[in-house]
Design a protein around this motif. Structure first.
Motif, mmCIF file in Angstrom:
data_model
loop_
_atom_site.group_PDB
_atom_site.id
_atom_site.type_symbol
_atom_site.label_atom_id
_atom_site.label_comp_id
_atom_site.label_asym_id
_atom_site.label_seq_id
_atom_site.Cartn_x
_atom_site.Cartn_y
_atom_site.Cartn_z
ATOM 1 N N LYS A 199 0.836 -1.196 0.000
ATOM 2 C CA LYS A 199 0.000 0.000 0.000
ATOM 3 C C LYS A 199 0.876 1.254 0.000
ATOM 4 O O LYS A 199 1.773 1.387 0.827
ATOM 5 C CB LYS A 199 -0.888 -0.007 1.244
ATOM 6 C CG LYS A 199 -1.797 1.211 1.368
ATOM 7 C CD LYS A 199 -2.618 1.143 2.643
ATOM 8 C CE LYS A 199 -3.496 2.385 2.795
ATOM 9 N NZ LYS A 199 -4.282 2.341 4.059
ATOM 10 N N PHE B 93 5.985 2.519 0.210
ATOM 11 C CA PHE B 93 4.962 1.477 0.246
ATOM 12 C C PHE B 93 5.134 0.624 1.500
ATOM 13 O O PHE B 93 6.258 0.366 1.925
ATOM 14 C CB PHE B 93 5.079 0.580 -0.995
ATOM 15 C CG PHE B 93 5.062 1.348 -2.278
ATOM 16 C CD1 PHE B 93 3.871 1.597 -2.949
ATOM 17 C CD2 PHE B 93 6.247 1.850 -2.817
ATOM 18 C CE1 PHE B 93 3.857 2.326 -4.123
ATOM 19 C CE2 PHE B 93 6.238 2.578 -4.001
ATOM 20 C CZ PHE B 93 5.041 2.823 -4.659
ATOM 21 N N ALA C 239 2.272 -5.919 2.830
ATOM 22 C CA ALA C 239 1.276 -6.623 3.632
ATOM 23 C C ALA C 239 1.965 -7.507 4.660
ATOM 24 O O ALA C 239 3.094 -7.977 4.444
ATOM 25 C CB ALA C 239 0.381 -7.470 2.727
#
Length: 223
Positions: free
Chosen positions: A150, A157, A160
């Motif tokens: 993300k 970023f 996850a």
């Protein structure tokens, strides 16, 4: 000897040419500070040329390995390793005034604001001397990790928590362009006489997954 080392066996691939091409093998009695020092694999090169080595790493196991390697494998005497978050270590150890400052392979795990804060703390607390030699290695926007996870800010970023191809689940990856890094280092450290290099290679990960690593290396003098 090396088979008995705990942790990483050799210095970073960019550290070795940096060391010799800058004539650091001709210097002794330098004070060398490395942030995110791991098990001392980089500092062992400096220690072998009779320099004082100070290493900081947030992982206590890596610091335990560093102390073991320096004492029992190499027999070095003039060193200190600290298991600490560098943001806690710096204000508590003002005035180190290192001749050589190393920051390899760690600022990519910070958001930009924390990278800038780190550079400000280093200056504020006199962690390096004027004209200290400086080395930084971090990730380029060309790296495989760009776009993985993300986006939390431009070119940054968060992977996850279950992403495990690179062994960095949940990690922040901030990736830089060369001109951006140069601008930051000139503004915060007044870096001069610097060299800029790129290191690109393929890396074999879990389940035979091949990724492309891309790093930026900058070294010079802090004025």
């Amino acid at each position: 000897m090396y088979k008995n080392l705990r942790g990483l066996k050799f210095p970073d691939s960019a550290m070795i040419p940096f060391f010799f091409k800058n004539g650091l093998h001709n210097l002794t009695n330098q004070k060398v500070l490395e942030l995110a020092c791991s098990n001392g694999n980089n500092l062992s090169l400096f220690a072998s040329y009779d320099n004082e080595c100070i290493g900081v790493d947030i992982n206590p196991q890596k610091i335990e390995d560093a102390n073991y390697n320096f004492a029992n494998i190499f027999g070095y005497k003039n060193y200190s390793f600290f298991a600490s978050d560098m943001f806690d270590f710096i204000p508590k150890n003002s005035g180190i005034n290192a001749d050589i400052l190393l920051i390899p392979n760690v600022v990519n795990y910070f958001v930009r604001a924390d990278f800038l804060r780190l550079l400000e703390l280093l200056k504020e607390h006199k962690m390096y001397k004027k004209d200290a030699i400086f080395f930084l290695r971090t990730r380029s926007i060309r790296d495989f990790r760009y776009g993985v996870g993300k986006m939390i800010e431009p070119n940054c970023f968060k992977m996850a928590d279950d992403y495990d191809i690179t062994g960095e689940p949940g990690a922040i990856n901030t990736l830089y362009q060369e001109h951006e890094l140069i601008q930051i280092l000139q503004e915060k450290l007044n870096l001069k006489d610097f060299k800029l290099l790129t290191y690109e290679n393929q890396n074999l990960m879990k389940n035979n997954h091949i990724i492309n690593d891309s790093d930026i290396v900058i070294y010079g003098k802090i004025s």
